[in-house]
Design a protein around this motif. Structure first.
Motif, short mmCIF file in Angstrom:
data_model
loop_
_atom_site.label_atom_id
_atom_site.label_comp_id
_atom_site.label_asym_id
_atom_site.label_seq_id
_atom_site.Cartn_x
_atom_site.Cartn_y
_atom_site.Cartn_z
N GLU A 181 46.62 74.03 15.18
CA GLU A 181 46.39 74.72 16.44
C GLU A 181 45.63 73.81 17.40
N PHE A 182 46.34 72.85 17.94
CA PHE A 182 45.84 71.92 18.94
C PHE A 182 46.70 72.05 20.19
N LYS A 183 46.10 71.86 21.34
CA LYS A 183 46.89 71.85 22.58
C LYS A 183 47.74 70.59 22.67
N ASP A 184 47.22 69.49 22.12
CA ASP A 184 47.87 68.18 22.24
C ASP A 184 48.21 67.66 20.85
N PHE A 185 49.49 67.44 20.61
CA PHE A 185 49.95 66.95 19.30
C PHE A 185 49.28 65.62 18.95
N GLU A 186 49.11 64.73 19.91
CA GLU A 186 48.51 63.42 19.63
C GLU A 186 47.08 63.58 19.12
N ASP A 187 46.32 64.49 19.69
CA ASP A 187 44.96 64.74 19.20
C ASP A 187 44.99 65.27 17.77
#
Length: 136
Positions: free
Chosen positions: A89-95
């Protein structure tokens, strides 16, 4: 202590980002001097090359990549990491990839200036300043 450095910390130093340079340089120096074991995410190595090549030149970018590969352990970006990141559950896949790369290496912390983006990280985050305070 095992620490994964987010790409923004390395770019602060290579691009001499005035507001962030000093703390980021000191944080990286902890790994270079051996106070901590420093990791850098594999998937971010080409990003560093691309950004530096775009803003400087090919030689600077190549030297930066060589330095990264010599100065840090490289955290994996493998199928395990990618699958974990894909459902996180992250807004940004890279993060999410950064977070799970750090987890795969059993890092104690991620040093980043974007701690809010890592709210759901399995590995705690520290700003460069917080990291330096913890080392002191």
């Amino acid at each position: 202590m095992k620490v994964l450095y987010d790409a923004n910390i390395v770019l602060d130093v290579f691009q001499r980002r005035e507001l962030f340079y000093e703390a980021s340089a000191l944080a990286l120096n902890a790994a270079i001097e051996g106070s901590v074991t420093g990791y850098f995410p594999a998937h971010a190595v080409p990003t560093i090359s691309y950004v530096l090549r775009k803003h400087t030149d090919q030689t600077t970018a190549a030297n930066a990549v060589s330095w990264l590969l010599g100065a840090f352990e490289i955290a994996p970006c493998n199928i395990v990491v990618l699958k974990q990141a894909a459902v996180a559950e992250f807004k940004d896949f890279e993060d999410a990839v950064v977070a799970y790369s750090a987890s795969e290496c059993q890092c104690d912390a991620i040093v980043t200036r974007n701690s809010l983006d890592f709210r759901n990280s399995p590995v705690p985050t520290l700003s460069p300043t917080e990291f330096l305070q913890r080392l002191a």
